[in-house]
Design a protein around this motif. Structure first.
Motif, PDB file in Angstrom:
ATOM      1  N   ALA A  55     -79.410   1.391  44.863  1.00 44.08           N
ATOM      2  CA  ALA A  55     -80.447   1.937  45.642  1.00 44.08           C
ATOM      3  C   ALA A  55     -81.969   1.484  45.219  1.00 44.08           C
ATOM      4  O   ALA A  55     -82.841   2.172  44.622  1.00 44.08           O
ATOM      5  CB  ALA A  55     -80.683   3.304  45.141  1.00 44.08           C
ATOM      6  N   ALA A  56     -82.152   0.356  45.580  1.00 42.86           N
ATOM      7  CA  ALA A  56     -83.539  -0.426  45.538  1.00 42.86           C
ATOM      8  C   ALA A  56     -83.849  -1.570  46.416  1.00 42.86           C
ATOM      9  O   ALA A  56     -82.582  -2.088  46.804  1.00 42.86           O
ATOM     10  CB  ALA A  56     -83.987  -0.711  44.131  1.00 42.86           C
ATOM     11  N   SER A  57     -84.743  -1.869  46.857  1.00 43.33           N
ATOM     12  CA  SER A  57     -85.021  -2.942  47.868  1.00 43.33           C
ATOM     13  C   SER A  57     -84.352  -4.461  47.192  1.00 43.33           C
ATOM     14  O   SER A  57     -84.618  -4.710  46.092  1.00 43.33           O
ATOM     15  CB  SER A  57     -86.325  -3.237  48.002  1.00 43.33           C
ATOM     16  N   SER A  58     -83.456  -4.947  47.813  1.00 46.40           N
ATOM     17  CA  SER A  58     -82.531  -6.174  47.441  1.00 46.40           C
ATOM     18  C   SER A  58     -82.382  -7.034  48.574  1.00 46.40           C
ATOM     19  O   SER A  58     -82.838  -6.951  49.786  1.00 46.40           O
ATOM     20  CB  SER A  58     -81.056  -5.626  46.951  1.00 46.40           C
ATOM     21  N   SER A  59     -81.801  -8.356  48.132  1.00 50.32           N
ATOM     22  CA  SER A  59     -81.330  -9.244  49.069  1.00 50.32           C
ATOM     23  C   SER A  59     -80.341 -10.227  48.660  1.00 50.32           C
ATOM     24  O   SER A  59     -79.921 -10.200  47.330  1.00 50.32           O
ATOM     25  CB  SER A  59     -82.593 -10.201  49.636  1.00 50.32           C
ATOM     26  N   TRP A  60     -79.763 -11.131  49.459  1.00 52.04           N
ATOM     27  CA  TRP A  60     -78.796 -12.244  49.017  1.00 52.04           C
ATOM     28  C   TRP A  60     -77.914 -11.567  48.496  1.00 52.04           C
ATOM     29  O   TRP A  60     -77.320 -11.884  47.269  1.00 52.04           O
ATOM     30  CB  TRP A  60     -79.838 -13.313  48.056  1.00 52.04           C
ATOM     31  N   THR A  61     -77.143 -10.720  49.199  1.00 52.99           N
ATOM     32  CA  THR A  61     -75.603 -10.167  48.615  1.00 52.99           C
ATOM     33  C   THR A  61     -74.519 -10.796  49.120  1.00 52.99           C
ATOM     34  O   THR A  61     -74.308 -11.546  50.071  1.00 52.99           O
ATOM     35  CB  THR A  61     -75.647  -8.683  49.480  1.00 52.99           C
ATOM     36  N   SER A  62     -73.505 -10.900  47.797  1.00 55.75           N
ATOM     37  CA  SER A  62     -72.465 -11.457  47.847  1.00 55.75           C
ATOM     38  C   SER A  62     -71.464 -10.703  47.200  1.00 55.75           C
ATOM     39  O   SER A  62     -71.669 -10.059  46.071  1.00 55.75           O
ATOM     40  CB  SER A  62     -72.448 -12.933  47.417  1.00 55.75           C
ATOM     41  N   GLY A  63     -70.082 -10.487  47.533  1.00 59.05           N
ATOM     42  CA  GLY A  63     -69.109  -9.777  46.847  1.00 59.05           C
ATOM     43  C   GLY A  63     -67.883 -10.606  47.035  1.00 59.05           C
ATOM     44  O   GLY A  63     -67.327 -11.110  47.923  1.00 59.05           O
ATOM     45  N   ALA A  64     -66.843 -10.381  45.968  1.00 55.65           N
ATOM     46  CA  ALA A  64     -65.527 -10.906  45.901  1.00 55.65           C
ATOM     47  C   ALA A  64     -64.434 -10.018  45.081  1.00 55.65           C
ATOM     48  O   ALA A  64     -64.926  -9.440  43.951  1.00 55.65           O
ATOM     49  CB  ALA A  64     -65.654 -12.398  45.257  1.00 55.65           C
ATOM     50  N   PHE A  65     -63.390  -9.692  45.532  1.00 56.03           N
ATOM     51  CA  PHE A  65     -62.467  -9.124  44.742  1.00 56.03           C
ATOM     52  C   PHE A  65     -61.512 -10.159  43.911  1.00 56.03           C
ATOM     53  O   PHE A  65     -61.514 -11.264  43.969  1.00 56.03           O
ATOM     54  CB  PHE A  65     -61.388  -8.323  45.662  1.00 56.03           C
ATOM     55  N   ASP A  66     -61.237  -9.422  42.731  1.00 59.01           N
ATOM     56  CA  ASP A  66     -60.377 -10.306  41.781  1.00 59.01           C
ATOM     57  C   ASP A  66     -59.110 -10.249  42.111  1.00 59.01           C
ATOM     58  O   ASP A  66     -58.046  -8.821  42.271  1.00 59.01           O
ATOM     59  CB  ASP A  66     -60.580  -9.523  40.437  1.00 59.01           C
ATOM     60  N   PRO A  67     -58.519 -11.449  42.460  1.00 58.58           N
ATOM     61  CA  PRO A  67     -56.739 -11.211  42.807  1.00 58.58           C
ATOM     62  C   PRO A  67     -55.830 -10.633  41.784  1.00 58.58           C
ATOM     63  O   PRO A  67     -54.845 -10.452  42.112  1.00 58.58           O
ATOM     64  CB  PRO A  67     -56.799 -12.791  43.158  1.00 58.58           C
ATOM     65  N   ASN A  68     -56.398 -10.803  40.486  1.00 58.84           N
ATOM     66  CA  ASN A  68     -55.436 -10.240  39.377  1.00 58.84           C
ATOM     67  C   ASN A  68     -55.461  -8.845  39.092  1.00 58.84           C
ATOM     68  O   ASN A  68     -54.818  -8.429  38.364  1.00 58.84           O
ATOM     69  CB  ASN A  68     -55.863 -10.957  38.298  1.00 58.84           C
TER      70      ASN A  68
END
Length: 196
Positions: A55-68
């Motif tokens: 909940a703050a000004s942000s940028s350059w977002t990326s996300g990944a799930f753990d297959p394990n």
């Protein structure tokens, strides 16, 4: 329906739940890092209510799930101080909860990309541009315990300026190996790849 930027989608590797998530920052909500959990049914997808991860000004977002580890993901972003930061997300139905923010680069950081290691549970690699080190491209390994990530030592993958469009992908058949694609800013945006 508001303007969003740097949206990225990954899926939960637990095939029994048919879930995915869209990671982005929401220009319509003060550039907050936001996640929308999707449920796949046949060739259709429906989304739960988006939840704010930071909940703050942000940028350059990326996300990944753990297959394990079913339902666990790591979200990397540029926080409101301009630093490289992450939060662990845990899937809960059509929503997600988040651990505390942990900073992995206490300086201006851009162009983050995160990917999970399919051969090692709770391991991720984050690539980024370190503006405080003459815009060098770097990678750092994250290890997640519960909802708390810890980090190894950052390593340069290029000694010249790295630009946007970094992309990471692990080889599921070749343990511990991944490939990183990126641009060199001082070579007319030429594309390069390197094995980590």
């Amino acid at each position: 329906s508001a303007a969003v930027k740097y949206a990225e989608v990954d899926y939960d590797h637990d095939s029994s739940v048919d879930k995915c998530a869209a990671f982005y920052y929401d220009e319509g909500n003060s550039n907050h890092v936001t996640v929308a959990v999707g449920t796949v049914s046949g060739t259709s997808i429906s989304f739960g209510t988006p939840v704010v991860a930071n909940a703050a000004s942000s940028s350059w977002t990326s996300g990944a799930f753990d297959p394990n580890t079913a339902g666990k993901c790591l979200i990397s972003y540029r926080n409101n101080s301009g630093y490289g930061a992450v939060r662990v997300g845990t899937l809960s139905g059509t929503s997600m909860t988040f651990g505390s923010e942990v900073v992995y680069n206490s300086g201006s950081t851009q162009f983050q990309t995160v990917e999970a290691d399919p051969n090692n549970a709770d391991k991720y690699v984050v690539s980024y541009r370190d503006d405080g080190d003459s815009d060098k491209g770097k990678c750092i390994v994250a290890t997640v315990s519960g909802t708390t990530p810890s980090f190894g030592t950052a390593v340069r993958f290029t000694d010249t300026t790295s630009d946007p469009n970094e992309s990471l992908s692990f080889d599921p058949n070749n343990e511990n190996k991944f490939i990183l694609g990126f641009n060199h800013a001082n070579t007319t945006q030429a594309a390069f790849a390197i094995v980590g």
